[in-house]
Design a protein around this motif. Sequence first.
Motif, PDB file in Angstrom:
ATOM      1  N   PRO A  67       0.839  -1.205   0.000  1.00  0.00           N
ATOM      2  CA  PRO A  67       0.000   0.000   0.000  1.00  0.00           C
ATOM      3  C   PRO A  67       0.874   1.255   0.000  1.00  0.00           C
ATOM      4  CG  PRO A  67       0.061  -0.961   2.195  1.00  0.00           C
ATOM      5  CD  PRO A  67       0.843  -1.886   1.314  1.00  0.00           C
ATOM      6  N   LEU A  68       0.814   2.035  -1.073  1.00  0.00           N
ATOM      7  CA  LEU A  68       1.551   3.290  -1.127  1.00  0.00           C
ATOM      8  C   LEU A  68       0.737   4.420  -0.501  1.00  0.00           C
ATOM      9  CD1 LEU A  68       3.071   3.122  -4.736  1.00  0.00           C
ATOM     10  CD2 LEU A  68       3.971   2.191  -2.587  1.00  0.00           C
ATOM     11  N   THR A  69      -0.555   4.375  -0.687  1.00  0.00           N
ATOM     12  CA  THR A  69      -1.470   5.324  -0.043  1.00  0.00           C
ATOM     13  C   THR A  69      -2.741   4.573   0.295  1.00  0.00           C
ATOM     14  OG1 THR A  69      -2.764   7.368  -0.321  1.00  0.00           O
ATOM     15  CG2 THR A  69      -2.267   6.115  -2.321  1.00  0.00           C
ATOM     16  N   ILE A  70      -3.221   4.776   1.514  1.00  0.00           N
ATOM     17  CA  ILE A  70      -4.414   4.055   1.957  1.00  0.00           C
ATOM     18  C   ILE A  70      -5.183   4.946   2.922  1.00  0.00           C
ATOM     19  CG2 ILE A  70      -3.117   2.864   3.783  1.00  0.00           C
ATOM     20  CD1 ILE A  70      -4.940   0.396   3.220  1.00  0.00           C
ATOM     21  N   THR A  71      -6.477   5.055   2.693  1.00  0.00           N
ATOM     22  CA  THR A  71      -7.336   5.911   3.504  1.00  0.00           C
ATOM     23  C   THR A  71      -8.504   5.092   4.035  1.00  0.00           C
ATOM     24  OG1 THR A  71      -6.778   7.926   2.292  1.00  0.00           O
ATOM     25  CG2 THR A  71      -8.852   7.935   3.508  1.00  0.00           C
ATOM     26  N   ALA A  72      -8.751   5.229   5.337  1.00  0.00           N
ATOM     27  CA  ALA A  72      -9.839   4.495   5.980  1.00  0.00           C
ATOM     28  C   ALA A  72     -10.786   5.455   6.668  1.00  0.00           C
ATOM     29  CB  ALA A  72      -9.277   3.509   7.003  1.00  0.00           C
ATOM     30  N   HIS A  73     -12.070   5.185   6.541  1.00  0.00           N
ATOM     31  CA  HIS A  73     -13.092   5.864   7.328  1.00  0.00           C
ATOM     32  C   HIS A  73     -13.673   4.835   8.291  1.00  0.00           C
ATOM     33  CE1 HIS A  73     -13.571   9.868   5.357  1.00  0.00           C
ATOM     34  NE2 HIS A  73     -12.898   9.245   4.414  1.00  0.00           N
ATOM     35  N   TYR A  74     -13.622   5.171   9.570  1.00  0.00           N
ATOM     36  CA  TYR A  74     -14.108   4.270  10.618  1.00  0.00           C
ATOM     37  C   TYR A  74     -15.559   4.639  10.917  1.00  0.00           C
ATOM     38  CZ  TYR A  74      -9.192   3.077  11.060  1.00  0.00           C
ATOM     39  OH  TYR A  74      -7.916   2.645  10.797  1.00  0.00           O
ATOM     40  N   LEU A  75     -16.464   3.733  10.572  1.00  0.00           N
ATOM     41  CA  LEU A  75     -17.893   4.029  10.611  1.00  0.00           C
ATOM     42  C   LEU A  75     -18.535   3.633  11.930  1.00  0.00           C
ATOM     43  CD1 LEU A  75     -18.677   2.759   7.004  1.00  0.00           C
ATOM     44  CD2 LEU A  75     -17.953   5.052   7.716  1.00  0.00           C
ATOM     45  N   THR A  76     -18.165   2.476  12.445  1.00  0.00           N
ATOM     46  CA  THR A  76     -18.655   2.007  13.736  1.00  0.00           C
ATOM     47  C   THR A  76     -17.522   1.244  14.408  1.00  0.00           C
ATOM     48  OG1 THR A  76     -19.555   0.017  12.673  1.00  0.00           O
ATOM     49  CG2 THR A  76     -21.088   1.833  13.071  1.00  0.00           C
ATOM     50  N   ALA A  77     -17.555   1.169  15.727  1.00  0.00           N
ATOM     51  CA  ALA A  77     -16.481   0.503  16.465  1.00  0.00           C
ATOM     52  C   ALA A  77     -16.504  -0.999  16.214  1.00  0.00           C
ATOM     53  CB  ALA A  77     -16.614   0.783  17.959  1.00  0.00           C
ATOM     54  N   SER A  78     -15.333  -1.555  15.862  1.00  0.00           N
ATOM     55  CA  SER A  78     -15.224  -2.993  15.630  1.00  0.00           C
ATOM     56  C   SER A  78     -15.018  -3.729  16.940  1.00  0.00           C
ATOM     57  CB  SER A  78     -14.058  -3.287  14.685  1.00  0.00           C
ATOM     58  OG  SER A  78     -14.262  -2.690  13.420  1.00  0.00           O
ATOM     59  N   GLN A  79     -15.534  -4.957  16.988  1.00  0.00           N
ATOM     60  CA  GLN A  79     -15.428  -5.795  18.175  1.00  0.00           C
ATOM     61  C   GLN A  79     -14.609  -7.040  17.845  1.00  0.00           C
ATOM     62  OE1 GLN A  79     -16.770  -4.485  20.947  1.00  0.00           O
ATOM     63  NE2 GLN A  79     -17.456  -2.788  19.656  1.00  0.00           N
ATOM     64  N   PRO A  80     -13.939  -7.628  18.833  1.00  0.00           N
ATOM     65  CA  PRO A  80     -13.258  -8.897  18.582  1.00  0.00           C
ATOM     66  C   PRO A  80     -14.252  -9.953  18.098  1.00  0.00           C
ATOM     67  CG  PRO A  80     -12.617  -7.980  20.707  1.00  0.00           C
ATOM     68  CD  PRO A  80     -13.778  -7.162  20.222  1.00  0.00           C
ATOM     69  N   GLY A  81     -13.789 -10.810  17.190  1.00  0.00           N
ATOM     70  CA  GLY A  81     -14.650 -11.868  16.695  1.00  0.00           C
ATOM     71  C   GLY A  81     -14.688 -11.915  15.178  1.00  0.00           C
ATOM     72  N   PRO A  82     -15.591 -12.714  14.618  1.00  0.00           N
ATOM     73  CA  PRO A  82     -15.648 -12.908  13.166  1.00  0.00           C
ATOM     74  C   PRO A  82     -15.986 -11.612  12.430  1.00  0.00           C
ATOM     75  CG  PRO A  82     -16.907 -14.601  14.321  1.00  0.00           C
ATOM     76  CD  PRO A  82     -16.566 -13.556  15.340  1.00  0.00           C
ATOM     77  N   ALA A  83     -15.386 -11.476  11.242  1.00  0.00           N
ATOM     78  CA  ALA A  83     -15.672 -10.357  10.357  1.00  0.00           C
ATOM     79  C   ALA A  83     -15.451 -10.818   8.928  1.00  0.00           C
ATOM     80  CB  ALA A  83     -14.788  -9.157  10.680  1.00  0.00           C
ATOM     81  N   VAL A  84     -16.020 -10.081   7.997  1.00  0.00           N
ATOM     82  CA  VAL A  84     -15.825 -10.367   6.584  1.00  0.00           C
ATOM     83  C   VAL A  84     -15.329  -9.098   5.904  1.00  0.00           C
ATOM     84  CG1 VAL A  84     -18.262  -9.882   6.054  1.00  0.00           C
ATOM     85  CG2 VAL A  84     -16.877 -11.217   4.449  1.00  0.00           C
ATOM     86  N   ILE A  85     -14.356  -9.260   5.000  1.00  0.00           N
ATOM     87  CA  ILE A  85     -13.800  -8.147   4.235  1.00  0.00           C
ATOM     88  C   ILE A  85     -14.137  -8.368   2.773  1.00  0.00           C
ATOM     89  CG2 ILE A  85     -11.717  -6.881   3.567  1.00  0.00           C
ATOM     90  CD1 ILE A  85     -10.427  -7.945   6.178  1.00  0.00           C
ATOM     91  N   ARG A  86     -14.798  -7.401   2.158  1.00  0.00           N
ATOM     92  CA  ARG A  86     -15.143  -7.482   0.736  1.00  0.00           C
ATOM     93  C   ARG A  86     -14.315  -6.447  -0.017  1.00  0.00           C
ATOM     94  NH1 ARG A  86     -20.495  -8.017   3.074  1.00  0.00           N
ATOM     95  NH2 ARG A  86     -21.121 -10.212   2.940  1.00  0.00           N
ATOM     96  N   THR A  87     -13.555  -6.902  -0.978  1.00  0.00           N
ATOM     97  CA  THR A  87     -12.681  -6.022  -1.749  1.00  0.00           C
ATOM     98  C   THR A  87     -13.201  -5.859  -3.166  1.00  0.00           C
ATOM     99  OG1 THR A  87     -11.240  -7.781  -2.620  1.00  0.00           O
ATOM    100  CG2 THR A  87     -10.722  -6.917  -0.415  1.00  0.00           C
ATOM    101  N   GLN A  88     -12.773  -4.779  -3.777  1.00  0.00           N
ATOM    102  CA  GLN A  88     -13.111  -4.525  -5.179  1.00  0.00           C
ATOM    103  C   GLN A  88     -11.890  -3.922  -5.866  1.00  0.00           C
ATOM    104  OE1 GLN A  88     -16.302  -1.735  -5.815  1.00  0.00           O
ATOM    105  NE2 GLN A  88     -16.106  -1.761  -8.039  1.00  0.00           N
ATOM    106  N   THR A  89     -11.485  -4.477  -6.978  1.00  0.00           N
ATOM    107  CA  THR A  89     -10.400  -3.896  -7.773  1.00  0.00           C
ATOM    108  C   THR A  89     -10.979  -2.778  -8.619  1.00  0.00           C
ATOM    109  OG1 THR A  89      -9.196  -5.992  -7.838  1.00  0.00           O
ATOM    110  CG2 THR A  89      -8.637  -4.351  -9.506  1.00  0.00           C
TER     111      THR A  89
END
Length: 286
Positions: A67-89
């Motif tokens: 990652p040369l440049t990466i920007t994140a917006h944090y929408l809601t607080a994440s909790q420990p446990g299962p999560a899913v990440i959906r990516t798009q090229t």
Amino acid sequence: MATAAARAAIGDSEFDRDTAVVPRDGEPGTYDIDLSPGWTIIAAVNGGYLLAAVGRALRDALPHPDPLTITAHYLTASQPGPAVIRTQTVRTGRTMSSGQASLFQTDEQGREVERIRVIAGYGDLDALPDDVRTSATPPPMPAYEDSAASDDAPGGSPVPGATSFLDRIDLRLDPATAGWAIGMPSGAGDIRGWLGLADGRDHDALSLLLAVDALPPTAFDLGLKGWTPTLELTVHLRARPAPGRLLVSLTTRNLAGGLLEEDAQVWDGAGRLVAQARQLARAPRG
């Protein structure tokens, strides 16, 4: 897909295990992850750890490794446990590719909730030109041995609810920027320290995403106490770090309207500026 070197097998490092993503069969660009409770502060998962996890998924999905440049917006607080990440090229080119990703968790009512949304540009740090023209220099910093460990503060960790997170990292603060830990904040909004991972793993591009959000918030040096949730975080990676600890410097120059910015500069053991970041955070309300 990223190069074989960039997709090195998960080793013995806790950071690598805890940011590991598993591709879903039949759903290209979708990854499952179990967010570890070891990277939490109070009840929420640390934003740098989250960004590193999403960054790992994007690294797998895109044809470039870093990652040369990466920007994140944090929408809601994440909790420990299962999560899913959906990516798009979004776009792929010869030297750079762009993508976006979101991390979701299921709430107590069974609804899927988006926690973080990311857009990034990936390239190859090893292929960048060698020309460097900069006026940036590492800040003054005592040697690691002369810096303050978290358990040096009276009563142990000076960051409430951060014991689990602090156990994952090797952090020593400049005593000149750690007066807040004994009730004597400077008011300057500066914090800097040496940063490694507790298990001795050397830093790489993904752990730099953790590094920019691993120190106590500058709000503490402004005399404020309480949670400082990140709203937005942008990271620029400038070089692959040399082995060893990093020097991380955080500064805040403006707090207004209940929001503050936090600028990070990250230097490796060779004295190179390897990462820069800016985040917008909500000032503590306490």
